[in-house]
Enzyme design. Structure first.
Site, PDB file in Angstrom:
ATOM      1  CD  GLU A 122      -3.303  -6.644   3.402  1.00  0.00           C
ATOM      2  OE1 GLU A 122      -2.679  -5.585   3.488  1.00  0.00           O
ATOM      3  OE2 GLU A 122      -3.316  -7.346   2.365  1.00  0.00           O
ATOM      4  CD  GLU A 179      -2.902  -1.129   2.345  1.00  0.00           C
ATOM      5  OE1 GLU A 179      -4.125  -0.924   2.198  1.00  0.00           O
ATOM      6  OE2 GLU A 179      -2.382  -1.362   3.452  1.00  0.00           O
TER       7      GLU A 179
END
Length: 290
Positions: A150, A130
């Site tokens: 995730e 990210e």
């Protein structure tokens, strides 16, 4: 008082109190180097996020920094993601105690008025990916591995991955990576547009610094408006984008660099852009960062 690195001679920003896990160096060529300094994995902890916000604010306010390169210390990871051991402590208030500040940091990096380059070596996972997505360009070495794992923890990338990844690689490829949590090689990342360049093993940082130096010698105002125009266009209508482009064109045609650009063109030589980078007033809501 700023100190000089004894090996490179580069000026080093003042350290914050406590353990420094985010280092910011300013090179003489106008390239700032932000290093995630928590090897071997360079995890994004709450303290790292705090220091990342501080460092980004310093970059925004320092006219010497014309390009920012972000890298990770050591040879194992750019950033392996969040520190999962913190999850138990923040689960009940994860937004306020973790994710809101992480999103502020990613957005601050994305919004810097200068080109930004992620130099990706080793693993780049979760929050690390990210962070790389918040940069304009991503240079990866041949051994890099990138992924958004995730979903394997029953969660999803909450610091920008679910909306920045589709903007970079397209919706279908983004959903494939987010649904599966699979890790991909640097070559596959290049093929789908997730990274912009792949280097020899271990050479990503050097290549990012080379590209950064070239950009730092460019016209700061034009580069700033290219960045804002391209990013803003993602949420604009064509009419809005045209209006913004015309306004920005008026700025560069009356700006500090066009005389040098035209003179260099007429004299058939490379331009030497020396106009300083503009610094805008810091937004009031950011006051108090330290």
């Amino acid at each position: 008082m700023r100190e000089r690195d004894g090996v490179t001679g580069r000026e080093r920003a003042p350290r914050t109190s406590g353990a420094t896990v985010i280092e910011l160096d300013v090179r003489d060529d106008g390239v700032g180097v932000l290093t995630l300094n928590g090897p071997p994995l360079n995890l994004i902890t709450r303290e790292a996020t705090r220091q990342l916000l501080e460092a980004t604010a310093r970059v925004a306010e320092d006219p010497r920094v014309r390009v920012l390169v972000i890298t990770g210390a050591g040879d194992r990871a750019f950033c392996a993601g969040a520190d999962v051991t913190e999850f138990a402590d923040v689960r009940a208030e994860v937004v306020e105690r973790k994710l809101r500040r992480e999103n502020e940091a990613m957005t601050a990096i994305e919004g810097l008025p200068i080109p930004t380059i992620a130099a990706i070596g080793g693993v780049c996972l979760g929050g690390g990916a990210e962070l790389a997505l918040a940069c304009d360009l991503r240079v990866a070495d041949a051994g890099a591995v990138i992924g958004f794992p995730e979903v394997g923890l029953g969660v999803f990338p909450g610091s920008g991955g679910v909306f920045r990844l589709p903007r970079v690689v397209g919706l279908g490829r983004a959903l494939d990576l987010l649904y599966s949590g699979r890790r991909i090689s640097a070559d596959e990342a290049l093929r789908i547009g997730l990274v912009t360049e792949v280097t020899a093993p271990g050479a990503a940082l050097q290549r990012a610094l080379e590209r950064g130096a070239a950009l730092a010698s460019g016209p700061a105002l034009a580069l700033r408006l290219i960045k804002s125009g391209a990013r803003d266009s993602l949420t604009q209508t064509t009419a809005q984008a045209v209006d913004a482009s015309l306004a920005d064109s008026a700025r560069v045609f009356t700006g500090p660099d066009i005389e040098e650009g035209l003179a260099a063109f007429a004299q058939k030589r490379p331009p030497r852009f020396t106009a300083p980078r503009e610094i805008e007033a810091r937004p009031a809501k950011e006051e108090g960062l330290s």
